[in-house]
Motif scaffolding. Structure first.
Motif, PDB file in Angstrom:
ATOM      1  N   GLU A  12       0.821  -1.209   0.000  1.00 19.94           N
ATOM      2  CA  GLU A  12       0.000   0.000   0.000  1.00 19.94           C
ATOM      3  C   GLU A  12       0.858   1.265   0.000  1.00 19.94           C
ATOM      4  O   GLU A  12       0.345   2.358   0.130  1.00 19.94           O
ATOM      5  N   TYR A  13       2.149   1.133  -0.143  1.00 18.63           N
ATOM      6  CA  TYR A  13       3.047   2.281  -0.108  1.00 18.63           C
ATOM      7  C   TYR A  13       3.073   3.003  -1.441  1.00 18.63           C
ATOM      8  O   TYR A  13       2.981   2.382  -2.498  1.00 18.63           O
ATOM      9  N   ARG A  14       3.236   4.325  -1.370  1.00 18.31           N
ATOM     10  CA  ARG A  14       3.409   5.173  -2.546  1.00 18.31           C
ATOM     11  C   ARG A  14       4.630   6.044  -2.296  1.00 18.31           C
ATOM     12  O   ARG A  14       4.855   6.522  -1.193  1.00 18.31           O
ATOM     13  N   PHE A  15       5.410   6.271  -3.344  1.00 19.08           N
ATOM     14  CA  PHE A  15       6.633   7.051  -3.224  1.00 19.08           C
ATOM     15  C   PHE A  15       6.457   8.416  -3.870  1.00 19.08           C
ATOM     16  O   PHE A  15       5.959   8.516  -4.990  1.00 19.08           O
ATOM     17  N   LEU A  16       6.872   9.445  -3.169  1.00 21.70           N
ATOM     18  CA  LEU A  16       6.926  10.806  -3.684  1.00 21.70           C
ATOM     19  C   LEU A  16       8.357  11.272  -3.524  1.00 21.70           C
ATOM     20  O   LEU A  16       8.948  11.126  -2.452  1.00 21.70           O
ATOM     21  N   TYR A  17       8.928  11.837  -4.581  1.00 20.95           N
ATOM     22  CA  TYR A  17      10.316  12.265  -4.505  1.00 20.95           C
ATOM     23  C   TYR A  17      10.587  13.367  -5.513  1.00 20.95           C
ATOM     24  O   TYR A  17       9.863  13.543  -6.482  1.00 20.95           O
ATOM     25  N   ARG A  18      11.667  14.110  -5.229  1.00 15.62           N
ATOM     26  CA  ARG A  18      12.172  15.124  -6.147  1.00 15.62           C
ATOM     27  C   ARG A  18      13.426  14.561  -6.796  1.00 15.62           C
ATOM     28  O   ARG A  18      14.305  14.056  -6.115  1.00 15.62           O
ATOM     29  N   THR A  19      13.511  14.680  -8.103  1.00  8.38           N
ATOM     30  CA  THR A  19      14.672  14.120  -8.787  1.00  8.38           C
ATOM     31  C   THR A  19      15.679  15.177  -9.224  1.00  8.38           C
ATOM     32  O   THR A  19      16.806  14.847  -9.528  1.00  8.38           O
ATOM     33  N   ALA A  20      15.290  16.416  -9.273  1.00  9.73           N
ATOM     34  CA  ALA A  20      16.158  17.488  -9.786  1.00  9.73           C
ATOM     35  C   ALA A  20      17.400  17.638  -8.905  1.00  9.73           C
ATOM     36  O   ALA A  20      17.406  18.369  -7.930  1.00  9.73           O
ATOM     37  N   GLY A  21      18.458  16.921  -9.266  1.00 12.79           N
ATOM     38  CA  GLY A  21      19.710  17.043  -8.548  1.00 12.79           C
ATOM     39  C   GLY A  21      19.769  16.289  -7.233  1.00 12.79           C
ATOM     40  O   GLY A  21      20.773  16.317  -6.543  1.00 12.79           O
ATOM     41  N   TYR A  22      18.700  15.619  -6.866  1.00 17.30           N
ATOM     42  CA  TYR A  22      18.656  14.949  -5.573  1.00 17.30           C
ATOM     43  C   TYR A  22      18.741  13.429  -5.663  1.00 17.30           C
ATOM     44  O   TYR A  22      19.364  12.789  -4.854  1.00 17.30           O
ATOM     45  N   LEU A  23      18.079  12.860  -6.624  1.00 20.63           N
ATOM     46  CA  LEU A  23      17.902  11.415  -6.641  1.00 20.63           C
ATOM     47  C   LEU A  23      18.143  10.863  -8.046  1.00 20.63           C
ATOM     48  O   LEU A  23      17.530  11.307  -9.006  1.00 20.63           O
ATOM     49  N   ASP A  24      19.033   9.900  -8.139  1.00 22.45           N
ATOM     50  CA  ASP A  24      19.305   9.227  -9.406  1.00 22.45           C
ATOM     51  C   ASP A  24      18.458   7.956  -9.462  1.00 22.45           C
ATOM     52  O   ASP A  24      18.818   6.936  -8.876  1.00 22.45           O
ATOM     53  N   LEU A  25      17.332   8.029 -10.145  1.00 26.42           N
ATOM     54  CA  LEU A  25      16.408   6.898 -10.216  1.00 26.42           C
ATOM     55  C   LEU A  25      16.930   5.764 -11.080  1.00 26.42           C
ATOM     56  O   LEU A  25      16.407   4.664 -11.052  1.00 26.42           O
ATOM     57  N   LYS A  26      17.963   6.020 -11.854  1.00 29.12           N
ATOM     58  CA  LYS A  26      18.526   4.979 -12.715  1.00 29.12           C
ATOM     59  C   LYS A  26      19.611   4.170 -12.001  1.00 29.12           C
ATOM     60  O   LYS A  26      20.103   3.188 -12.547  1.00 29.12           O
ATOM     61  N   ASN A  40      16.102   0.896   4.315  1.00 32.65           N
ATOM     62  CA  ASN A  40      17.443   1.043   4.901  1.00 32.65           C
ATOM     63  C   ASN A  40      18.457   0.204   4.139  1.00 32.65           C
ATOM     64  O   ASN A  40      19.575   0.648   3.875  1.00 32.65           O
ATOM     65  N   GLU A  41      18.075  -0.992   3.764  1.00 35.34           N
ATOM     66  CA  GLU A  41      18.983  -1.873   3.029  1.00 35.34           C
ATOM     67  C   GLU A  41      19.251  -1.338   1.616  1.00 35.34           C
ATOM     68  O   GLU A  41      20.381  -1.328   1.153  1.00 35.34           O
ATOM     69  N   ILE A  42      18.208  -0.883   0.942  1.00 33.07           N
ATOM     70  CA  ILE A  42      18.346  -0.383  -0.420  1.00 33.07           C
ATOM     71  C   ILE A  42      19.180   0.898  -0.460  1.00 33.07           C
ATOM     72  O   ILE A  42      20.024   1.079  -1.330  1.00 33.07           O
ATOM     73  N   LEU A  43      18.923   1.790   0.476  1.00 32.32           N
ATOM     74  CA  LEU A  43      19.543   3.115   0.445  1.00 32.32           C
ATOM     75  C   LEU A  43      20.805   3.208   1.287  1.00 32.32           C
ATOM     76  O   LEU A  43      21.354   4.299   1.455  1.00 32.32           O
ATOM     77  N   ASP A  44      21.287   2.081   1.787  1.00 35.73           N
ATOM     78  CA  ASP A  44      22.522   2.059   2.554  1.00 35.73           C
ATOM     79  C   ASP A  44      23.676   2.585   1.689  1.00 35.73           C
ATOM     80  O   ASP A  44      23.735   2.323   0.499  1.00 35.73           O
ATOM     81  N   ASN A  45      24.566   3.323   2.296  1.00 34.48           N
ATOM     82  CA  ASN A  45      25.729   3.917   1.602  1.00 34.48           C
ATOM     83  C   ASN A  45      25.339   4.933   0.542  1.00 34.48           C
ATOM     84  O   ASN A  45      26.031   5.107  -0.457  1.00 34.48           O
ATOM     85  N   THR A  46      24.197   5.591   0.713  1.00 32.78           N
ATOM     86  CA  THR A  46      23.806   6.698  -0.151  1.00 32.78           C
ATOM     87  C   THR A  46      23.487   7.902   0.741  1.00 32.78           C
ATOM     88  O   THR A  46      23.378   7.773   1.957  1.00 32.78           O
ATOM     89  N   ASP A  47      23.313   9.056   0.124  1.00 35.78           N
ATOM     90  CA  ASP A  47      22.923  10.263   0.856  1.00 35.78           C
ATOM     91  C   ASP A  47      21.415  10.453   0.865  1.00 35.78           C
ATOM     92  O   ASP A  47      20.919  11.496   1.279  1.00 35.78           O
ATOM     93  N   ILE A  48      20.687   9.460   0.405  1.00 41.00           N
ATOM     94  CA  ILE A  48      19.243   9.565   0.283  1.00 41.00           C
ATOM     95  C   ILE A  48      18.589   9.309   1.629  1.00 41.00           C
ATOM     96  O   ILE A  48      18.878   8.333   2.308  1.00 41.00           O
ATOM     97  N   GLU A  49      17.694  10.211   2.005  1.00 36.19           N
ATOM     98  CA  GLU A  49      16.918  10.072   3.237  1.00 36.19           C
ATOM     99  C   GLU A  49      15.451   9.876   2.868  1.00 36.19           C
ATOM    100  O   GLU A  49      15.014  10.293   1.798  1.00 36.19           O
ATOM    101  N   TYR A  50      14.708   9.265   3.758  1.00 38.33           N
ATOM    102  CA  TYR A  50      13.284   9.062   3.513  1.00 38.33           C
ATOM    103  C   TYR A  50      12.512   9.272   4.793  1.00 38.33           C
ATOM    104  O   TYR A  50      13.072   9.290   5.890  1.00 38.33           O
ATOM    105  N   LYS A  51      11.204   9.438   4.639  1.00 40.07           N
ATOM    106  CA  LYS A  51      10.319   9.606   5.786  1.00 40.07           C
ATOM    107  C   LYS A  51       9.032   8.866   5.497  1.00 40.07           C
ATOM    108  O   LYS A  51       8.439   9.059   4.418  1.00 40.07           O
ATOM    109  N   LEU A  52       8.595   8.021   6.398  1.00 36.93           N
ATOM    110  CA  LEU A  52       7.311   7.327   6.257  1.00 36.93           C
ATOM    111  C   LEU A  52       6.220   8.224   6.811  1.00 36.93           C
ATOM    112  O   LEU A  52       6.330   8.711   7.920  1.00 36.93           O
ATOM    113  N   VAL A  53       5.190   8.401   6.018  1.00 39.45           N
ATOM    114  CA  VAL A  53       4.084   9.273   6.444  1.00 39.45           C
ATOM    115  C   VAL A  53       2.814   8.467   6.460  1.00 39.45           C
ATOM    116  O   VAL A  53       2.545   7.666   5.641  1.00 39.45           O
TER     117      VAL A  53
END
Length: 92
Positions: A48-62, A79-92
């Motif tokens: 049931e999760y949906r992702f919202l993100y900004r890609t302009a200079g922040y996130l490399d989706l590829k 946490n496992e997927i984004l380990d060793n990256t600068d990407i942060e997330y928040k569950l809402v």
């Protein structure tokens, strides 16, 4: 007035129960060399999760990642997927 209060209480209980379910839902994924974009899409399909993100200079989706999780909660998976990256997330 009593019936309105009753319906408001029922709606509040439903909203609370729905939130608790989605945060406790377990996810199983096994992928090698999959892009973050495809991985987010797969998580959206099986949960049931949906992702919202900004890609302009922040996130490399590829960016390609490997994931092998079985019966883990969403925060453990992210946490496992984004380990060793600068990407942060928040569950809402």
């Amino acid at each position: 007035m009593k019936i309105v209060t009753f319906f408001l209480l029922v709606c509040l209980i439903q909203a609370t129960a729905g939130k608790a379910y989605s945060q406790d839902q377990e996810i199983t994924l096994k992928e090698k060399g999959v892009s973050l974009e495809k991985l987010f899409q797969q998580i959206e399909k099986i949960s049931e999760y949906r992702f919202l993100y900004r890609t302009a200079g922040y996130l490399d989706l590829k960016k390609k990642v490997d994931v092998n999780v079985q019966g883990k909660k969403i925060n453990e998976v992210l946490n496992e997927i984004l380990d060793n990256t600068d990407i942060e997330y928040k569950l809402v």
